[in-house]
Each structure stands twice: as C-alpha cells, then as structure tokens.
Write a protein that holds these residues in place. Structure first.
Motif, PDB file in Angstrom:
ATOM      1  N   ILE A 131      33.754 -60.638  30.899  1.00 56.13           N
ATOM      2  CA  ILE A 131      34.190 -61.109  32.223  1.00 56.13           C
ATOM      3  C   ILE A 131      33.986 -60.029  33.294  1.00 56.13           C
ATOM      4  O   ILE A 131      34.695 -59.995  34.296  1.00 56.13           O
ATOM      5  CB  ILE A 131      35.660 -61.575  32.212  1.00 56.13           C
ATOM      6  CG1 ILE A 131      36.580 -60.515  31.587  1.00 56.13           C
ATOM      7  CG2 ILE A 131      35.802 -62.911  31.500  1.00 56.13           C
ATOM      8  CD1 ILE A 131      38.064 -60.844  31.704  1.00 56.13           C
ATOM      9  N   LYS A 134      33.621 -61.221  36.720  1.00 59.43           N
ATOM     10  CA  LYS A 134      34.800 -61.843  37.329  1.00 59.43           C
ATOM     11  C   LYS A 134      35.803 -60.810  37.839  1.00 59.43           C
ATOM     12  O   LYS A 134      36.862 -61.190  38.349  1.00 59.43           O
ATOM     13  CB  LYS A 134      35.504 -62.738  36.300  1.00 59.43           C
ATOM     14  CG  LYS A 134      34.627 -63.802  35.676  1.00 59.43           C
ATOM     15  CD  LYS A 134      34.154 -64.821  36.702  1.00 59.43           C
ATOM     16  CE  LYS A 134      33.348 -65.917  36.030  1.00 59.43           C
ATOM     17  NZ  LYS A 134      32.823 -66.900  37.022  1.00 59.43           N
ATOM     18  N   MET A 142      39.536 -68.799  38.195  1.00 58.06           N
ATOM     19  CA  MET A 142      39.014 -68.566  36.852  1.00 58.06           C
ATOM     20  C   MET A 142      39.560 -69.606  35.879  1.00 58.06           C
ATOM     21  O   MET A 142      40.615 -70.188  36.100  1.00 58.06           O
ATOM     22  CB  MET A 142      39.383 -67.152  36.382  1.00 58.06           C
ATOM     23  CG  MET A 142      38.806 -66.054  37.254  1.00 58.06           C
ATOM     24  SD  MET A 142      39.477 -64.400  36.897  1.00 58.06           S
ATOM     25  CE  MET A 142      38.890 -64.156  35.224  1.00 58.06           C
ATOM     26  N   GLN A 146      39.372 -67.372  30.611  1.00 61.93           N
ATOM     27  CA  GLN A 146      39.075 -66.119  31.310  1.00 61.93           C
ATOM     28  C   GLN A 146      40.363 -65.421  31.717  1.00 61.93           C
ATOM     29  O   GLN A 146      40.499 -64.202  31.594  1.00 61.93           O
ATOM     30  CB  GLN A 146      38.205 -66.407  32.528  1.00 61.93           C
ATOM     31  CG  GLN A 146      36.791 -66.855  32.182  1.00 61.93           C
ATOM     32  CD  GLN A 146      36.036 -67.415  33.380  1.00 61.93           C
ATOM     33  OE1 GLN A 146      36.644 -67.827  34.382  1.00 61.93           O
ATOM     34  NE2 GLN A 146      34.720 -67.448  33.284  1.00 61.93           N
ATOM     35  N   ARG A 149      41.969 -63.453  28.934  1.00 60.09           N
ATOM     36  CA  ARG A 149      41.363 -62.143  28.717  1.00 60.09           C
ATOM     37  C   ARG A 149      41.850 -61.129  29.749  1.00 60.09           C
ATOM     38  O   ARG A 149      42.088 -59.960  29.424  1.00 60.09           O
ATOM     39  CB  ARG A 149      39.838 -62.284  28.731  1.00 60.09           C
ATOM     40  CG  ARG A 149      39.295 -62.877  27.441  1.00 60.09           C
ATOM     41  CD  ARG A 149      37.819 -63.207  27.511  1.00 60.09           C
ATOM     42  NE  ARG A 149      37.608 -64.561  28.013  1.00 60.09           N
ATOM     43  CZ  ARG A 149      36.414 -65.098  28.248  1.00 60.09           C
ATOM     44  NH1 ARG A 149      35.314 -64.371  28.045  1.00 60.09           N
ATOM     45  NH2 ARG A 149      36.299 -66.327  28.684  1.00 60.09           N
ATOM     46  N   ASN A 176      35.001 -64.739  21.273  1.00 60.98           N
ATOM     47  CA  ASN A 176      35.908 -64.028  22.175  1.00 60.98           C
ATOM     48  C   ASN A 176      37.234 -63.699  21.498  1.00 60.98           C
ATOM     49  O   ASN A 176      37.853 -62.681  21.808  1.00 60.98           O
ATOM     50  CB  ASN A 176      36.149 -64.859  23.439  1.00 60.98           C
ATOM     51  CG  ASN A 176      35.012 -64.730  24.433  1.00 60.98           C
ATOM     52  OD1 ASN A 176      34.609 -63.638  24.798  1.00 60.98           O
ATOM     53  ND2 ASN A 176      34.477 -65.865  24.869  1.00 60.98           N
TER      54      ASN A 176
END
Length: 214
Positions: A131, A134, A142, A146, A149, A176
């Motif tokens: 990410i 981001k 988001m 996301q 995380r 992930n």
C-alpha cells in the motif's frame, strides 16, 4: 510487563448463566511476554469483551485481572494511558482510524507519542504490505482491507510488551495475510513481546504456542 493473568474473570452479562464452557471465563489463564497465543471464540462468547478488559476500556466483570501481579482495578487513568502507550498495543477489529487523515497521518499520530519509529521504517512497512501508493491517501477513500493494513502498521509503531490483534485479517487475501503475519511477528520478536491473536473463524497461519477457546 511480563505477564497478564485472568483469575476467575466473568463478564457481568454472563453472571446469571450456569452454562459457561470456556478456557478463559471462570478459569486461571496466564499470557506471558514473548509467547504467541490464539484466542478462538464463537460469536457472542465475549471476544470483544475480552479485548476491552485487556486494554482497560471495560471493567464490568467479577474476578481479577493482573498485570505483573498488580490488580488492574487499582489502575487510574494515567496508569492506563501509560500502559496503552508503552506496554499494550491493540489492533482493533473495527480499526478506529481517522477517515479524514491520510494513511501515513493515521500512523504518525500515534508514533509521535513516543517517536519510536522513523519515517523510513514506517514507509518500508507500507511497501511490504502493498500500500505504498496509498500512503498519502485519506483513509476514508481506501478499502477495508487496505485500512486493516494501515491499522496494523499503526499498532506496530509503538513500544509494547503485548500486542493484541483482534481479527486482523478478516478482509485480507491469503498473500496479504501471510505478509501481515510475518511483519507482525518480526516486530514482536524484535521487542521480545507477547502476541494475542483473536479469531471467530479464519486466522493468520502462525505457529501458535497455545490455542485457547473462549
């Protein structure tokens, strides 16, 4: 902090029930620093309540919760504040991020309390978790995965003796999830910390030393 002990703890909401089959409620359970635990629970068994007791947001229980042999009922507001800044980090199931702030700002707002991590270290976690693009995006823009995380990075950006990760991968794919587990355990090992992961189903595939049914 070297240990967290639950002694005959029972949430008040369960006080009228004789049908309690739990390895935590009404038991003696010790979580030790440097060890890895999985707390499994079905819906309605008190997983969120358990997390709230560990972090001091709720106190509606009988029995005792001890941090290094000190009953936490003696803790005042300043004691809990110090505990959350320096001893127990919590990845909330509902994340509790600020949607109007960027991903990096959400991490930095905690990191500034202790200056524990450098910007380079934080940016590296963003890269590892896929990410990095981001980092300057507002969290409200988001996806939930996301955001999970980002919340994990925030949880790691402080000193801690115990990390409480409440359903940390509910919205993540397998790749992930593995990456998050690796990063979480690497930082916990670096700090010599204990890790308590909670789950009502799918959980991070780690080498748990003890699985406890709530």
């Amino acid at each position: 902090m070297e240990k967290i002990v639950f002694e005959s703890v029972l949430p008040e909401v369960f006080s009228g029930s004789d049908n309690i089959h739990s390895e935590i409620w009404r038991q003696r359970v010790c979580f030790q620093r440097g060890h890895l635990y999985l707390v499994e629970a079905e819906s309605g068994k008190g997983k969120s309540t358990f997390c709230s007791y560990v972090t001091g947001y709720r106190h509606d229980y009988s029995g005792r919760i001890l941090f290094d042999d000190v009953d936490v009922r003696s803790y005042k507001t300043g004691d809990w504040t110090n505990c959350r800044i320096s001893h127990i980090s919590h990845l909330f199931q509902e994340l509790r991020l600020f949607p109007e702030l960027t991903a990096y700002e959400n991490v930095d707002i905690k990191n500034r309390l202790t200056g524990f991590k450098t910007r380079k270290e934080i940016e590296r976690w963003f890269e590892l978790l896929g990410i990095a693009d981001k980092i300057n995006v507002k969290v409200g823009m988001m996806s939930f995965g996301q955001q999970q995380r980002v919340a994990m990075i925030r949880a790691l950006a402080q000193p801690f003796d115990f990390l409480l990760a409440d359903e940390p991968i509910s919205h993540l794919d397998e790749e992930n999830s593995i990456q998050m587990g690796d990063i979480m355990m690497a930082e916990a090992t670096r700090q010599g910390a204990g890790v308590i992961v909670t789950s009502i189903g799918r959980h991070i595939g780690l080498n748990y030393e003890k699985v406890i049914r709530l």
